[in-house]
Design a protein around this motif. Sequence first.
Motif, mmCIF file in Angstrom:
data_model
loop_
_atom_site.group_PDB
_atom_site.id
_atom_site.type_symbol
_atom_site.label_atom_id
_atom_site.label_comp_id
_atom_site.label_asym_id
_atom_site.label_seq_id
_atom_site.Cartn_x
_atom_site.Cartn_y
_atom_site.Cartn_z
ATOM 1 N N ASN A 16 53.700 52.369 27.403
ATOM 2 C CA ASN A 16 53.821 53.831 27.350
ATOM 3 C C ASN A 16 52.872 54.412 26.304
ATOM 4 N N GLY A 17 52.738 53.685 25.159
ATOM 5 C CA GLY A 17 51.826 54.139 24.115
ATOM 6 C C GLY A 17 50.387 54.155 24.580
ATOM 7 N N ARG A 18 49.988 53.099 25.297
ATOM 8 C CA ARG A 18 48.618 53.042 25.834
ATOM 9 C C ARG A 18 48.389 54.136 26.868
ATOM 10 N N PHE A 19 49.400 54.346 27.721
ATOM 11 C CA PHE A 19 49.284 55.396 28.740
ATOM 12 C C PHE A 19 49.120 56.769 28.087
ATOM 13 N N PHE A 20 49.908 57.019 27.019
ATOM 14 C CA PHE A 20 49.836 58.304 26.323
ATOM 15 C C PHE A 20 48.469 58.491 25.674
ATOM 16 N N THR A 21 47.934 57.423 25.075
ATOM 17 C CA THR A 21 46.617 57.497 24.444
ATOM 18 C C THR A 21 45.530 57.784 25.480
ATOM 19 N N VAL A 22 45.601 57.084 26.626
ATOM 20 C CA VAL A 22 44.634 57.319 27.709
ATOM 21 C C VAL A 22 44.739 58.758 28.196
ATOM 22 N N TRP A 23 45.968 59.250 28.330
ATOM 23 C CA TRP A 23 46.175 60.643 28.771
ATOM 24 C C TRP A 23 45.569 61.622 27.764
ATOM 25 N N THR A 256 43.646 68.539 21.179
ATOM 26 C CA THR A 256 43.478 67.168 21.674
ATOM 27 C C THR A 256 42.585 66.349 20.746
ATOM 28 N N ASN A 257 41.596 67.011 20.126
ATOM 29 C CA ASN A 257 40.756 66.333 19.135
ATOM 30 C C ASN A 257 41.610 65.790 17.996
ATOM 31 N N PHE A 258 42.513 66.628 17.499
ATOM 32 C CA PHE A 258 43.420 66.237 16.414
ATOM 33 C C PHE A 258 44.343 65.099 16.849
ATOM 34 N N LEU A 259 44.906 65.192 18.056
ATOM 35 C CA LEU A 259 45.862 64.187 18.533
ATOM 36 C C LEU A 259 45.179 62.850 18.838
ATOM 37 N N THR A 264 44.378 57.333 17.497
ATOM 38 C CA THR A 264 43.371 56.256 17.525
ATOM 39 C C THR A 264 42.758 56.160 16.137
ATOM 40 N N SER A 265 41.536 56.630 15.981
ATOM 41 C CA SER A 265 40.875 56.667 14.674
ATOM 42 C C SER A 265 39.671 57.587 14.760
ATOM 43 N N ALA A 266 39.147 57.985 13.593
ATOM 44 C CA ALA A 266 37.972 58.850 13.571
ATOM 45 C C ALA A 266 36.770 58.143 14.194
ATOM 46 N N LEU A 267 36.680 56.812 13.979
ATOM 47 C CA LEU A 267 35.566 56.046 14.544
ATOM 48 C C LEU A 267 35.645 56.019 16.073
ATOM 49 N N THR A 268 36.857 55.815 16.602
ATOM 50 C CA THR A 268 37.053 55.835 18.056
ATOM 51 C C THR A 268 36.661 57.190 18.621
#
Length: 318
Positions: A16-23, A256-259, A264-268
Amino acid sequence: MTMMEKVIAASTASSNGRFFTVWLVMSWYSSNIGVLLLNKYLLSNYGFKYPIFLTMCHMTACSVFSYVAVAVMKITPMQTVSSRIQFYKIATLSFVFCGSVVSGNVSLRYLPVSFNQAIGATTPFFTAMFSYIMTVRRESWITYVTLIPVVTGVFIASGGEPSFHLFGFIMCISATAARALKSVVQGILLSSDGEKLDSMNLLLYMSPIAVVILLPTTIIMERNVIGLMMELTNKDIKLIFYLLFNSSLAYFVNLTNFLVTKHTSALTLQVLGNAKGAVAVVVSILLFRNPVSLVGMLGYSLTVIGVILYSESKKRSN
């Protein structure tokens, strides 16, 4: 709960965490590219030739939505402005930010999105330049070497751009430089622990100041905008929808930039940003059918490679 149930629960949470990050990433891409393309459509193709007023609409939406997100929905803890000096610092940032967004919107009237993105990719060059001038902070020699393809690529892309427009080019370079200046100034002005604001709180305070700056500027430089907007609205009521949607999308880009950075991370985010520029170029060419040349695409590719090398060099030096 058995060991198997714990494993399944952990696996489900991870999925679910990966799905949310991809979203989140997809939402950031969609809003980022969407607002860029819609700005281009309004200012160039649709004929709404008021970039300052459009920027003011964006900042008004950011003011309202930022308050709702931070003060009401508690997306991030609300931070307060602790002193008058800190307020002046935020106002300075807001002024630079206004210059960046307005210049960028003006450039879209004259340049295709693909060339606009190629120039925008030179942000690291201006960031390194302003950082050295204002903080006398030197990077490693290899970092400066990676900036050579960044700048060279834009020169090549400019020479091969079929839709090159000198004024649009100057405005786009100005927007890119102002964007880099804002990041450097932000690091200098809000460097102490007591003054640091996260991006959403900074937007909360910067947006109303930007509206105050842009309102008289619009009245002076685009004095007939209200009358002509009403005239355009009478011909096509969809203009109101375009402006409302475009302004809301401008805020969603920041959210979305903030989230994405938070999850993830600033580098990502930096890596995703490099890829986002390439996606925006392809989508804009497909939508607007603007002519491109092989030389121009080679120049843009060289710039992107330079930006990637610059990011890698910065990561190693840190």
